[in-house]
Motif scaffolding. Structure first.
Motif, PDB file in Angstrom:
ATOM      1  N   LEU A 141      -8.892  -2.423  -2.109  1.00  0.00           N
ATOM      2  CA  LEU A 141      -8.616  -0.974  -3.592  1.00  0.00           C
ATOM      3  C   LEU A 141      -9.590  -0.717  -4.161  1.00  0.00           C
ATOM      4  CD1 LEU A 141      -7.065  -0.173  -5.857  1.00  0.00           C
ATOM      5  CD2 LEU A 141      -6.208  -2.103  -6.251  1.00  0.00           C
ATOM      6  N   GLU A 142      -9.896   0.182  -4.724  1.00  0.00           N
ATOM      7  CA  GLU A 142     -10.998   0.491  -5.507  1.00  0.00           C
ATOM      8  C   GLU A 142     -10.668   0.963  -6.343  1.00  0.00           C
ATOM      9  OE1 GLU A 142     -14.881   3.419  -6.279  1.00  0.00           O
ATOM     10  OE2 GLU A 142     -14.208   3.651  -4.330  1.00  0.00           O
ATOM     11  N   VAL A 143     -11.045   0.551  -8.629  1.00  0.00           N
ATOM     12  CA  VAL A 143     -10.943   1.420  -9.001  1.00  0.00           C
ATOM     13  C   VAL A 143     -11.514   2.194 -10.073  1.00  0.00           C
ATOM     14  CG1 VAL A 143      -9.692  -0.265 -11.182  1.00  0.00           C
ATOM     15  CG2 VAL A 143      -9.616  -1.477  -9.300  1.00  0.00           C
ATOM     16  N   GLY A 144     -10.797   3.293 -10.533  1.00  0.00           N
ATOM     17  CA  GLY A 144     -12.083   3.933 -10.751  1.00  0.00           C
ATOM     18  C   GLY A 144     -12.860   4.663  -9.698  1.00  0.00           C
ATOM     19  N   CYS A 145     -12.259   5.209  -8.619  1.00  0.00           N
ATOM     20  CA  CYS A 145     -13.423   5.870  -7.013  1.00  0.00           C
ATOM     21  C   CYS A 145     -14.676   6.641  -7.251  1.00  0.00           C
ATOM     22  CB  CYS A 145     -12.240   6.541  -6.314  1.00  0.00           C
ATOM     23  SG  CYS A 145     -11.529   7.612  -6.448  1.00  0.00           S
ATOM     24  N   GLY A 146     -14.389   7.623  -8.925  1.00  0.00           N
ATOM     25  CA  GLY A 146     -14.776   8.993  -8.518  1.00  0.00           C
ATOM     26  C   GLY A 146     -15.124   9.566  -7.982  1.00  0.00           C
ATOM     27  N   SER A 147     -16.177  10.560  -7.494  1.00  0.00           N
ATOM     28  CA  SER A 147     -16.614  11.124  -6.358  1.00  0.00           C
ATOM     29  C   SER A 147     -15.559  10.327  -4.718  1.00  0.00           C
ATOM     30  CB  SER A 147     -17.773  11.770  -6.406  1.00  0.00           C
ATOM     31  OG  SER A 147     -18.603  10.323  -5.743  1.00  0.00           O
ATOM     32  N   GLY A 148     -15.722   9.198  -5.370  1.00  0.00           N
ATOM     33  CA  GLY A 148     -14.882   8.468  -3.520  1.00  0.00           C
ATOM     34  C   GLY A 148     -15.962   8.107  -3.130  1.00  0.00           C
ATOM     35  N   ALA A 149     -17.697   7.884  -3.381  1.00  0.00           N
ATOM     36  CA  ALA A 149     -18.448   7.526  -2.750  1.00  0.00           C
ATOM     37  C   ALA A 149     -18.583   5.911  -2.274  1.00  0.00           C
ATOM     38  CB  ALA A 149     -20.125   7.086  -4.141  1.00  0.00           C
ATOM     39  N   MET A 150     -18.300   5.014  -3.528  1.00  0.00           N
ATOM     40  CA  MET A 150     -17.825   3.676  -2.669  1.00  0.00           C
ATOM     41  C   MET A 150     -16.892   3.487  -1.649  1.00  0.00           C
ATOM     42  SD  MET A 150     -19.250   0.993  -5.785  1.00  0.00           S
ATOM     43  CE  MET A 150     -17.284   1.318  -6.461  1.00  0.00           C
ATOM     44  N   SER A 151     -16.667   4.069  -1.976  1.00  0.00           N
ATOM     45  CA  SER A 151     -14.910   3.738  -0.649  1.00  0.00           C
ATOM     46  C   SER A 151     -15.914   4.400   0.588  1.00  0.00           C
ATOM     47  CB  SER A 151     -13.452   4.298  -0.969  1.00  0.00           C
ATOM     48  OG  SER A 151     -12.771   3.301  -1.953  1.00  0.00           O
ATOM     49  N   SER A 153     -18.141   5.669   1.475  1.00  0.00           N
ATOM     50  CA  SER A 153     -19.404   4.453   2.426  1.00  0.00           C
ATOM     51  C   SER A 153     -18.794   3.573   3.450  1.00  0.00           C
ATOM     52  CB  SER A 153     -20.100   4.369   1.568  1.00  0.00           C
ATOM     53  OG  SER A 153     -20.789   5.495   0.616  1.00  0.00           O
ATOM     54  N   MET A 154     -17.830   3.066   2.386  1.00  0.00           N
ATOM     55  CA  MET A 154     -17.093   1.574   3.262  1.00  0.00           C
ATOM     56  C   MET A 154     -16.223   1.705   4.698  1.00  0.00           C
ATOM     57  SD  MET A 154     -17.583  -0.884   1.070  1.00  0.00           S
ATOM     58  CE  MET A 154     -16.102  -2.162   2.515  1.00  0.00           C
ATOM     59  N   LEU A 155     -15.336   2.906   4.459  1.00  0.00           N
ATOM     60  CA  LEU A 155     -15.314   3.344   5.422  1.00  0.00           C
ATOM     61  C   LEU A 155     -15.746   4.306   6.450  1.00  0.00           C
ATOM     62  CD1 LEU A 155     -12.269   5.858   3.321  1.00  0.00           C
ATOM     63  CD2 LEU A 155     -11.944   3.492   4.512  1.00  0.00           C
TER      64      LEU A 155
END
Length: 314
Positions: A141-151, A153-155
Motif C-alpha cells: 500500500l502507498e499512502v499519498g501516491c501523487g503521480s504514482g512514481a514510487m508504486s 517504480s516498485m512494480l
C-alpha cells in the motif's frame, strides 16, 4: 559549462531548407537565455537549457551533446524553445514545462498541482526495492501516491509486487492511473481517491485489508517554513502535498495509526521524512506506539541527511 552567446538572434546564421523554411543553429538560439534565467534566479542553468532543447527536438537527454554541436531548430521549434524558456524564467518547474519526467527507470506524465518527486525519493525507493527483491510476494500500500512514481517504480522493478494506493487529490489520482496504463502496469495497480482522517484512514473498499508493506512520502515541511520555499514550489505546486503541520509530522501520525490497523504482523512501514524527524519518530514509537509499531532503522540520503525510516508492525 558556460557558453558565450552572440548579441542577438538576428545575427544567427541560418540555413534554408529545400521547402523554403530556415533552420537556426541551437547555439545561436540560446542567445541571451542564460542571463535571463540567471536573473530570474534559476539554478543549474545548463541542465535546464539542455532539458528544454532535448524536449523541443524530441531527443533523449543523454543523446544531446552538451555543446549542442550541429543541432538546429526549425521556426516552430524555435518558437517552442523561446516559450518554454519564458515559462522557466517565470519559475515554472521544468517538469511541468516538459510535461513528463524520468523517475528511476520509468517516464511519468506530470501535471500542474501534482507534486513532483525529488531525486532523494529515488534513493528511498531503491532502498525499499533492495529490501524486497528476494521476497516471494508483496502486497503493498502507498499512502499519498501523487503521480504514482514510487508504486509504479516498485512494480516495474519487482514482478512479485501488487500495489494499492490512496491519494487525496482527484487530479493526482487520475494522473497516477493514467501513468499506470501508459507503463502497462494497470493489472497490478489500484488507486483510490480518499482523504485519510482519524477513524477514516482507508476507503470503505479497503477497510478490512492488510498489507505486507506500506510506503509513504507524506508532507513533512513545517508550516512556518513555507516562507523559505522556492518560487517553483510556492507558485506552481500543490502545497497540501507539502504541509506537515507545526512539527512536520501531522500527516505522518495518521500514517502510523493507519499502519497499526492495516499492516500484517511483521509487516514493514517505510517513510521518507524531513532530516530532523527520524529521532522524533523513534521516540514516538517507544512512547506512544509501544506494542504496536517498533522502530527498525533510519537511513541517510546522498546529502548525508537522515531522511528515511523503517518501522515494523509488532
Amino acid at each position: 559549462m558556460t557558453r558565450s552567446f552572440s548579441s542577438n538572434i538576428s545575427s544567427a546564421a541560418t540555413i534554408t531548407t529545400s521547402t523554403g523554411g530556415s533552420l537556426i543553429e541551437v547555439n545561436k538560439a540560446l542567445n541571451g537565455w542564460e542571463k535571463k534565467l540567471k536573473d530570474a534566479g534559476v539554478q543549474d542553468i545548463d541542465f535546464n537549457l539542455k532539458c528544454i532543447v532535448s524536449h523541443v527536438l524530441k531527443q533523449k537527454f543523454n543523446t544531446v551533446p552538451d555543446d549542442f554541436a550541429q543541432l538546429k531548430f526549425d521556426s516552430a521549434q524555435l518558437a517552442d524553445f523561446e516559450r518554454f524558456c519564458e515559462a522557466r524564467c517565470a519559475r515554472m518547474p521544468l517538469q511541468h514545462i516538459i510535461g513528463e519526467w524520468d523517475f528511476m527507470d520509468i517516464t511519468l506524465k506530470t501535471a500542474p498541482t501534482v507534486f513532483i518527486p525529488r531525486p532523494e525519493t529515488e534513493e528511498f525507493v531503491r532502498l525499499v526495492i533492495e529490501n524486497y527483491k528476494d521476497a516471494k510476494h508483496v502486497d503493498m500500500l502507498e499512502v499519498g501516491c501523487g503521480s504514482g512514481a514510487m508504486s509504479l517504480s516498485m512494480l516495474h522493478q519487482l514482478s512479485q509486487v501488487d500495489a494499492t494506493a490512496i491519494e487525496r487529490s482527484k487530479a493526482a489520482t487520475a494522473l497516477a492511473w493514467e501513468n499506470a496504463k501508459l507503463l502497462g502496469l494497470q493489472e497490478r495497480f489500484k488507486v483510490y481517491n480518499h482523504t485519510m482522517e482519524v477513524d477514516n484512514y482507508m476507503p470503505k473498499e479497503l477497510q478490512d485489508k492488510q498489507y505486507d508493506l506500506i510506503i509513504s512520502n507524506p508532507p513533512y515541511v513545517k508550516t512556518d517554513e513555507f516562507q523559505f520555499l522556492h518560487p517553483e514550489v510556492v507558485v506552481y505546486e500543490n502545497l497540501n502535498a507539502l504541509d506537515g503541520g507545526s512539527d512536520g509530522l501531522r500527516v505522518a501520525r495518521l500514517v502510523f495509526d493507519l499502519a497499526c490497523l492495516h499492516l500484517r504482523p511483521g509487516g514493514k512501514l517505510w517513510l521518507e521524512l524531513g532530516n530532523e524527524h527520524p529521532p522524533l519518530v523513534k521516540t514516538m514509537m517507544n512512547l506512544k506506539y509501544q506494542g504496536r509499531l517498533q522502530f527498525v532503522d533510519s537511513y541517510f540520503d546522498q546529502y548525508k541527511r537522515e531522511r528515511f525510516v523503517q518501522l515494523q508492525k509488532v
